[in-house]
Design a protein around this motif. Structure first.
Motif, PDB file in Angstrom:
ATOM      1  N   LEU A 176      37.510 -25.384 103.419  1.00 26.97           N
ATOM      2  CA  LEU A 176      38.142 -25.736 102.143  1.00 26.97           C
ATOM      3  C   LEU A 176      37.120 -25.942 101.027  1.00 26.97           C
ATOM      4  CD1 LEU A 176      40.884 -26.368 100.756  1.00 26.97           C
ATOM      5  CD2 LEU A 176      40.598 -28.752 101.479  1.00 26.97           C
ATOM      6  N   ASP A 177      35.850 -25.779 101.323  1.00 25.13           N
ATOM      7  CA  ASP A 177      34.812 -26.080 100.329  1.00 25.13           C
ATOM      8  C   ASP A 177      34.950 -25.249  99.054  1.00 25.13           C
ATOM      9  OD1 ASP A 177      33.859 -27.815 102.182  1.00 25.13           O
ATOM     10  OD2 ASP A 177      31.858 -26.937 102.342  1.00 25.13           O
ATOM     11  N   PHE A 178      35.482 -24.035  99.176  1.00 25.28           N
ATOM     12  CA  PHE A 178      35.623 -23.177  98.000  1.00 25.28           C
ATOM     13  C   PHE A 178      36.433 -23.848  96.900  1.00 25.28           C
ATOM     14  CE2 PHE A 178      39.579 -22.342 100.252  1.00 25.28           C
ATOM     15  CZ  PHE A 178      40.500 -22.177  99.234  1.00 25.28           C
ATOM     16  N   ALA A 179      37.363 -24.717  97.290  1.00 30.72           N
ATOM     17  CA  ALA A 179      38.268 -25.337  96.319  1.00 30.72           C
ATOM     18  C   ALA A 179      37.542 -26.307  95.391  1.00 30.72           C
ATOM     19  CB  ALA A 179      39.402 -26.055  97.043  1.00 30.72           C
ATOM     20  N   VAL A 180      36.354 -26.773  95.795  1.00 33.50           N
ATOM     21  CA  VAL A 180      35.581 -27.675  94.941  1.00 33.50           C
ATOM     22  C   VAL A 180      35.018 -26.930  93.723  1.00 33.50           C
ATOM     23  CG1 VAL A 180      33.604 -29.252  94.883  1.00 33.50           C
ATOM     24  CG2 VAL A 180      35.019 -29.106  96.941  1.00 33.50           C
ATOM     25  N   ASP A 181      34.859 -25.619  93.855  1.00 36.62           N
ATOM     26  CA  ASP A 181      34.269 -24.821  92.781  1.00 36.62           C
ATOM     27  C   ASP A 181      35.301 -24.035  91.967  1.00 36.62           C
ATOM     28  OD1 ASP A 181      31.627 -25.561  93.542  1.00 36.62           O
ATOM     29  OD2 ASP A 181      31.755 -24.142  95.210  1.00 36.62           O
ATOM     30  N   THR A 186      40.228 -28.828  85.511  1.00 34.18           N
ATOM     31  CA  THR A 186      39.616 -29.581  86.596  1.00 34.18           C
ATOM     32  C   THR A 186      39.402 -28.634  87.768  1.00 34.18           C
ATOM     33  OG1 THR A 186      39.829 -31.541  88.001  1.00 34.18           O
ATOM     34  CG2 THR A 186      41.853 -30.306  87.543  1.00 34.18           C
ATOM     35  N   THR A 187      38.882 -29.141  88.854  1.00 38.97           N
ATOM     36  CA  THR A 187      38.710 -28.305  90.036  1.00 38.97           C
ATOM     37  C   THR A 187      39.909 -28.468  90.961  1.00 38.97           C
ATOM     38  OG1 THR A 187      37.427 -30.073  91.093  1.00 38.97           O
ATOM     39  CG2 THR A 187      36.196 -28.332  89.958  1.00 38.97           C
ATOM     40  N   LEU A 188      40.113 -27.464  91.799  1.00 37.81           N
ATOM     41  CA  LEU A 188      41.246 -27.473  92.718  1.00 37.81           C
ATOM     42  C   LEU A 188      41.180 -28.691  93.647  1.00 37.81           C
ATOM     43  CD1 LEU A 188      43.718 -25.716  93.432  1.00 37.81           C
ATOM     44  CD2 LEU A 188      42.300 -24.585  95.157  1.00 37.81           C
ATOM     45  N   PHE A 221      43.488 -19.331 104.868  1.00 33.85           N
ATOM     46  CA  PHE A 221      42.479 -19.786 103.916  1.00 33.85           C
ATOM     47  C   PHE A 221      41.813 -18.615 103.205  1.00 33.85           C
ATOM     48  CE2 PHE A 221      43.281 -23.838 105.574  1.00 33.85           C
ATOM     49  CZ  PHE A 221      42.660 -24.789 104.775  1.00 33.85           C
ATOM     50  N   GLN A 222      41.693 -17.488 103.900  1.00 36.11           N
ATOM     51  CA  GLN A 222      41.157 -16.301 103.238  1.00 36.11           C
ATOM     52  C   GLN A 222      42.105 -15.825 102.141  1.00 36.11           C
ATOM     53  OE1 GLN A 222      38.135 -15.043 103.569  1.00 36.11           O
ATOM     54  NE2 GLN A 222      38.644 -13.654 101.891  1.00 36.11           N
ATOM     55  N   ALA A 250      41.265 -15.425  98.193  1.00 33.68           N
ATOM     56  CA  ALA A 250      41.559 -14.184  97.458  1.00 33.68           C
ATOM     57  C   ALA A 250      42.414 -14.478  96.219  1.00 33.68           C
ATOM     58  CB  ALA A 250      42.258 -13.202  98.383  1.00 33.68           C
ATOM     59  N   LYS A 251      43.303 -15.448  96.324  1.00 31.35           N
ATOM     60  CA  LYS A 251      44.160 -15.816  95.187  1.00 31.35           C
ATOM     61  C   LYS A 251      43.334 -16.209  93.987  1.00 31.35           C
ATOM     62  CE  LYS A 251      47.652 -19.280  93.943  1.00 31.35           C
ATOM     63  NZ  LYS A 251      48.449 -20.435  94.450  1.00 31.35           N
ATOM     64  N   TYR A 252      42.154 -16.800  94.239  1.00 28.98           N
ATOM     65  CA  TYR A 252      41.288 -17.238  93.143  1.00 28.98           C
ATOM     66  C   TYR A 252      40.108 -16.292  92.923  1.00 28.98           C
ATOM     67  CZ  TYR A 252      44.019 -21.484  93.524  1.00 28.98           C
ATOM     68  OH  TYR A 252      45.056 -22.390  93.561  1.00 28.98           O
ATOM     69  N   GLY A 253      40.249 -15.074  93.435  1.00 29.15           N
ATOM     70  CA  GLY A 253      39.237 -14.053  93.187  1.00 29.15           C
ATOM     71  C   GLY A 253      37.975 -14.222  93.997  1.00 29.15           C
TER      72      GLY A 253
END
Length: 272
Positions: free
Chosen positions: A85-90, A100-102, A262-263, A267-270
């Motif tokens: 889930l780390d991608f959501a921090v960025d 804000t961030t996800l 999660f992939q 992808a939803k956020y590019g």
């Protein structure tokens, strides 16, 4: 506030003893940072609690008195240990006109950014032949960020110590929801303990988890009281599952689907 110490051989045993201890000796208290409407003034049952587990990998390892199933537990384990889930921090999003961030943070992101603290504690413990360091600590709290966000990190730090040839871990939470979060937190952090122990070539030692506010929110009192009644009246064999060869197989079977989901989110956020 009462200070309660629970000692047990296994994670489910500690959890079940903790349920009875909080049910019996916890104190009703208000909770100023949790807005509960249309309820009485008391919003939580609370104590300070330490749960000390002598054999964290001993079976049975799974309690039936948890709010999650195998898939949810595996997803949480992957979030903490592998950072899925780390991608959501960025990822930046706009909510109510504000950018804000996800996600404000994840535990894994705080463990590994800006430095990899898991590598740090491993190397720190390898620094001398006796592995006797008292400095192998992963810090989770970010005082600046946590003073600015609505839901600051509950987990504060994870202290790794090699004693008697085994890797012991002491964990500190500022706040821990016993009914909804404790078991998942402890299970994942014991998995982290096992991972670091394997890197050091050591057996796993004791696991201790302290919360300065171990609590159950009022809207969960009914479920929690039902848990306490079961613990008081049923043998532990009827309230637990074996992890190896049963629960783990179901967790492992869910992993591919979790990673695919999660992939899709990435992808939803590019993101690739």
């Amino acid at each position: 506030m009462k200070d309660i110490f629970v000692e047990a051989q296994t994670l489910p045993e500690a959890y079940h003893k903790g349920i009875l201890a909080l049910f019996t000796d916890g104190e009703l208290a208000d909770c100023s940072d949790w807005n509960i409407k249309n309820l009485e003034s008391y919003s939580q049952l609370e104590c300070r609690m330490t749960l000390h587990i002598e054999n964290p990998l001993k079976e049975p390892r799974i309690s039936k008195l948890i709010i999650c199933g195998p898939r949810e537990l595996e997803q949480y384990r992957l979030e903490v240990l592998e950072g899925i889930l780390d991608f959501a921090v960025d990822v930046e999003v706009t909510r109510d006109g504000k950018t804000t961030t996800l996600e404000d943070y994840t535990y894994h992101h705080r463990m590994t950014k800006p430095i990899d603290q898991i590598d740090f504690v491993t190397n720190e413990l390898k620094r001398n032949p006796e592995m006797s360091s008292r400095r192998a600590i992963i810090g989770i709290r970010d005082n600046y960020q946590d003073s600015q966000i609505a839901n600051p990190a509950c987990l504060q730090n994870i202290h790794f110590m090699v004693r008697n040839g085994k890797l012991d871990v002491c964990v500190m939470f500022r706040s821990n929801d016993f009914a909804q979060a404790f078991f998942m937190n402890a299970f994942a952090l014991i998995c982290l303990q096992e991972s670091v122990a394997n890197k050091l070539g050591l057996p796993i030692g004791t696991y201790s988890q302290t919360s300065n506010s171990m609590h159950v929110y009022q809207q969960n009192f009914e479920v929690f009281y039902a848990y306490a009644e079961k613990v008081a009246n049923l043998p532990i064999e009827e309230l637990t599952y074996e992890y190896e060869g049963f629960f783990k197989e179901m967790m492992d079977a869910s992993r591919e689907e979790i990673l695919a989901d999660f992939q899709k989110q990435r992808a939803k956020y590019g993101l690739e």
